[in-house]
Design a protein around this motif. Structure first.
Motif, short mmCIF file in Angstrom:
data_model
loop_
_atom_site.label_atom_id
_atom_site.label_comp_id
_atom_site.label_asym_id
_atom_site.label_seq_id
_atom_site.Cartn_x
_atom_site.Cartn_y
_atom_site.Cartn_z
N ASP A 2 0.69 -1.04 0.16
CA ASP A 2 -0.24 0.36 -0.10
C ASP A 2 0.79 1.29 0.16
N LEU A 3 1.51 1.19 0.67
CA LEU A 3 3.05 2.05 0.78
C LEU A 3 3.41 2.27 -0.56
N LYS A 4 3.55 0.92 -1.41
CA LYS A 4 4.48 2.15 -2.15
C LYS A 4 3.17 2.49 -3.54
N ARG A 5 2.17 1.69 -3.34
CA ARG A 5 0.98 2.85 -4.17
C ARG A 5 0.76 4.20 -4.13
N TYR A 6 0.69 4.39 -2.56
CA TYR A 6 0.34 5.85 -2.26
C TYR A 6 1.61 6.81 -2.67
N ALA A 7 2.90 5.73 -2.21
CA ALA A 7 4.02 6.47 -2.71
C ALA A 7 4.10 6.94 -4.62
N GLY A 8 3.60 6.23 -4.89
CA GLY A 8 3.69 6.48 -6.74
C GLY A 8 3.01 7.52 -7.02
N GLU A 9 2.04 8.10 -6.20
CA GLU A 9 0.46 9.04 -6.56
C GLU A 9 1.06 10.93 -6.54
N VAL A 10 2.52 9.88 -5.79
CA VAL A 10 3.35 11.73 -4.88
C VAL A 10 3.30 12.36 -6.31
N PRO A 11 4.02 12.22 -7.51
CA PRO A 11 4.22 13.21 -8.82
C PRO A 11 3.42 13.48 -9.07
N SER A 12 2.24 12.86 -10.02
CA SER A 12 0.92 13.44 -10.18
C SER A 12 0.15 14.30 -9.01
N LEU A 13 0.34 14.44 -7.62
CA LEU A 13 -0.59 15.24 -7.03
C LEU A 13 0.46 16.45 -6.69
N LEU A 14 1.73 16.19 -6.62
CA LEU A 14 2.21 17.50 -6.74
C LEU A 14 2.28 18.32 -8.17
N ASP A 15 1.87 17.60 -8.99
CA ASP A 15 1.97 18.29 -10.24
C ASP A 15 0.29 19.35 -10.08
N SER A 16 -0.36 18.35 -10.25
CA SER A 16 -1.89 19.70 -9.31
C SER A 16 -1.41 20.38 -8.09
N PHE A 17 -1.26 19.82 -7.33
CA PHE A 17 -0.96 20.89 -6.18
C PHE A 17 -0.47 22.67 -6.15
N ALA A 18 0.99 21.36 -6.36
CA ALA A 18 1.68 22.90 -6.91
C ALA A 18 1.52 24.22 -7.71
N TYR A 19 0.14 23.98 -8.58
CA TYR A 19 -0.15 25.22 -8.91
C TYR A 19 -1.10 25.51 -8.49
N HIS A 20 -1.77 25.60 -7.27
CA HIS A 20 -2.86 25.83 -6.90
C HIS A 20 -2.57 26.45 -5.30
N ILE A 21 -0.58 26.44 -5.68
CA ILE A 21 -0.21 27.75 -4.03
C ILE A 21 -0.08 28.46 -4.28
N GLU A 22 0.18 29.43 -4.06
CA GLU A 22 1.15 30.99 -4.24
C GLU A 22 2.52 30.89 -3.54
N ASP A 23 2.66 29.85 -1.81
CA ASP A 23 4.03 30.25 -1.68
C ASP A 23 4.49 28.68 -1.78
N THR A 24 5.19 28.49 -2.44
CA THR A 24 6.18 27.10 -3.27
C THR A 24 7.00 26.47 -2.01
N THR A 25 6.76 26.99 -1.40
CA THR A 25 8.11 26.83 -0.10
C THR A 25 6.85 25.42 0.89
N LEU A 26 5.92 25.32 0.66
CA LEU A 26 4.70 24.17 0.70
C LEU A 26 5.46 22.88 0.65
N VAL A 27 5.72 23.06 -0.50
CA VAL A 27 5.77 21.86 -1.21
C VAL A 27 6.82 21.13 -0.80
N GLY A 28 8.19 21.33 -0.77
CA GLY A 28 8.63 21.61 0.58
C GLY A 28 8.30 20.37 2.08
N LYS A 29 7.22 21.42 2.37
CA LYS A 29 6.94 21.10 2.89
C LYS A 29 6.34 19.77 2.81
N LEU A 30 5.45 19.55 1.85
CA LEU A 30 4.58 18.86 1.26
C LEU A 30 5.07 17.41 1.53
N LEU A 31 6.85 17.42 0.79
CA LEU A 31 7.21 16.28 0.51
C LEU A 31 7.99 15.69 1.72
#
Length: 614
Positions: free
Chosen positions: A290-319
């Motif tokens: 399950d962990l491997k499957r969830y981790a595989g979702e990170v790139p596409s999630l990041l792709d959508s998440f990063a374009y909907h926030i103003e402070d991109t430093t949150l991406v580092g906190k998210l990862l």
């Protein structure tokens, strides 16, 4: 020359950038300007999107106001405005409001462009002014993004509190009267937080257990609860609640006094994206698959998440939050197979994960902090834990550290005494290798296990002697790397085997800022590992001016944003790099300005510590 014209020249030649240019530049400006008198009656006719101009205030006062009605800047004699649209070609969106009727000199677009072409310092002055505005204004404005909002913005009422000596019955009555699902228990003298009582506690610890309701609250409260500060972000609160499976989170001010309570329901109302849901699933994963499957979702999630926030430093906190969650769950899965840990332990991380500044390309940097006395069997248990977690993190996409800084390595799986001896050796013999280790290992953060063990370690670490020789050695390391700016303020690029031009934003910019900030933070005894948090803490010291701190924060954010954009766009350049040819003219100017400010801070820190003036 008329006295009026001479008066204009006398004023203009004293203003930047004309005070550093040939007199001919000032005379051209003065011969081509128009003089206007701006009042409240005619203020709305200026800042015309179809006819951008440069404005220089001779006298009076006005404000630049954004479409939202928020004042962007207060301007007085000697200040310019209008140049952002002249430089970028973008439509004018702001307006002016007169505070005191103003005499203003204005210059047309064609005259401004002539001065830009003929006098490069003129152009650099306004590009730098515009860069500073762009670098900082983005992070000063309010954002509607749930993840960027501060916890204080969610507070709708004051904290509901009782003393520890109050009865359980009084607590239940107050919760009913106030229509709340929890109460914070505070010290009667300094009102600091002691514990929390929730409606669930009243059910399970009182009613179900048959406890006398006249007993004091301290008998049933959850002592030393998790909490968050009012200026922290919503994202941090959600991550903390998911990690520890709690539904009520006290909110404190800087004096550690309660200001309110945030519930899981409050935060879920704010959620507009999936990152925290993913972290929640990771903490509840049934197994490694399950962990491997969830981790595989990170790139596409990041792709959508990063374009909907103003402070991109949150991406580092998210990862970093995802890495924390994966690590914590893997340790739990290991314990399910092999039993509870035989001794207290602290799983710790270093580097970018410790700073909460990870990217998609970050590798592992972790270790285990263990008690001083252990049997061979106990040591073997933790060897297995280190190897299992590091192996599975690699399976989940967080690759192994090339330098073997991982808990699977016996040298990163040590007792408190052994870790302290290692740090003492680096501090006592500041060789280049030792300083490299200090830059990695002094960015340290607790992940899971015994927080008391980690606190004891960091307290002892803070007491270790760090003399001026150590700080000089760290400062000398700053000069081992340089920003990519050459003669005439030109960007210096590298070329890969496919002849792609690139600039390494991490090595030639972000790492330098991290090193500068770490140097000052260690000297001031600041324990936070996060770069921006270290800079915020440095504001309270006298080692850097507020302007220098704000410049470093803005440059760090801008370079991080460019790096993230290049990674998301999958540009054909090495990781952490960018091709400057893909930037607009204005973005290249901003990049040069950011590197220029980093170089200034680098030189200042090196000189300050090298001469032993701190």
């Amino acid at each position: 020359m008329s006295p009026q014209h001479q008066d204009i020249i006398d004023f203009v030649i004293e203003q930047a950038p004309f005070n550093t240019l040939a007199r001919s530049a000032c005379e051209y400006f003065c011969h081509h300007l128009e003089v206007i008198y701006v009042t409240r009656e005619n203020q709305h006719q200026w800042l015309d999107s179809d006819d951008p101009k440069l404005f220089l205030i001779r006298s009076g006062s006005l404000e630049i106001v954004a479409p939202s009605g928020e004042a962007v800047a207060r301007l007085n004699a000697g200040d310019y405005f209008g140049y952002p649209s002249l430089l970028s070609g973008e439509a004018i969106k702001n307006r002016i409001e007169i505070k005191q009727e103003a005499l203003v000199y204005i210059l047309s677009q064609s005259s401004f462009d002539y001065l830009r072409h003929e006098y490069k310092p003129f152009e650099q002055y306004f590009v730098r002014a515009h860069s500073n505005r762009l670098l900082s204004s983005k992070y000063q404005h309010h954002s509607d993004s749930w993840s960027e909002r501060k916890i204080a913005e969610l507070m709708t009422r004051q904290a509901v509190t009782l003393g520890p000596e109050a009865s359980i019955r009084q607590c239940a009555q107050l919760m009913s009267d106030q229509r709340v699902s929890s109460i914070m228990v505070t010290h009667s003298e300094d009102t600091k937080l002691l514990g929390v009582v929730t409606d669930r506690d009243l059910r399970t610890r009182v009613l179900a257990a048959g406890v006398d309701p006249e007993q004091p609250l301290q008998a049933i409260m959850t002592a030393h609860p998790k909490y968050i500060f009012e200026n922290n972000r919503v994202f941090s609160a959600m991550h903390l609640m998911l990690k520890h499976n709690i539904h009520h989170l006290p909110v404190l001010n800087e004096a550690h006094q309660p200001v309110g309570m945030v519930t899981a329901t409050d935060l879920l109302r704010q959620q507009k994206s999936d990152p925290v849901q993913l972290i929640g699933r990771i903490y509840k994963a049934a197994g490694v698959a399950d962990l491997k499957r969830y981790a595989g979702e990170v790139p596409s999630l990041l792709d959508s998440f990063a374009y909907h926030i103003e402070d991109t430093t949150l991406v580092g906190k998210l990862l970093s939050g995802i890495s924390d969650a994966l690590t914590t769950r893997l340790i739990q899965l290991y314990q399910q197979r092999h039993g509870d840990a035989p001794k207290r332990f602290s799983w710790i991380c270093f580097g970018s994960q410790a700073r909460e500044e990870q990217t998609l390309h970050s590798d592992q940097d972790n270790g285990l902090l263990l008690p001083d006395q252990m049997s061979d069997a106990e040591a073997d248990y933790f060897r297995g834990m280190g190897e299992f977690v590091c192996e599975q993190l690699d399976v989940c996409g967080i690759v192994r550290c090339p330098g073997n800084i991982m808990a699977s390595n016996p040298q990163c799986r040590l007792s408190i005494s052994a870790w302290l001896d290692k740090f003492a050796h680096w501090l006592g013999s500041p060789t280049p290798e030792a300083m490299l280790n200090c830059k990695i290992f002094f960015d340290i953060r607790f992940i899971t296990g015994s927080s008391d063990l980690f606190a004891a370690f960091t307290t002892s670490l803070g007491k270790q002697n760090r003399d001026q020789l150590f700080y000089r050695a760290l400062a000398s390391e700053l000069n081992q790397n340089s920003v990519p700016i050459g003669l005439f303020h030109q960007l210096k690029t590298q070329t890969d085997a496919q002849h792609h031009k690139f600039i390494d934003l991490k090595k030639r910019g972000i790492v330098i800022i991290n090193d500068i900030v770490r140097l000052y933070a260690l000297h001031e005894g600041i324990r936070s590992a996060n770069t921006l948090e270290r800079l915020d803490a440095l504001i309270k010291t006298r080692q850097l001016s507020k302007k220098d701190i704000f410049d470093l924060k803005d440059c760090w954010r801008y370079l991080t944003q460019l790096r993230l954009k290049a990674q998301l766009d999958k540009e054909p350049v090495p990781s952490n790099c960018i091709n400057p040819d893909t930037l607009t003219s204005l973005e290249r100017h901003q990049l040069k300005e950011a590197f220029y400010l980093v170089r200034q801070a680098q030189q200042a820190a090196s000189f300050k510590f090298a001469r032993g003036s701190l």
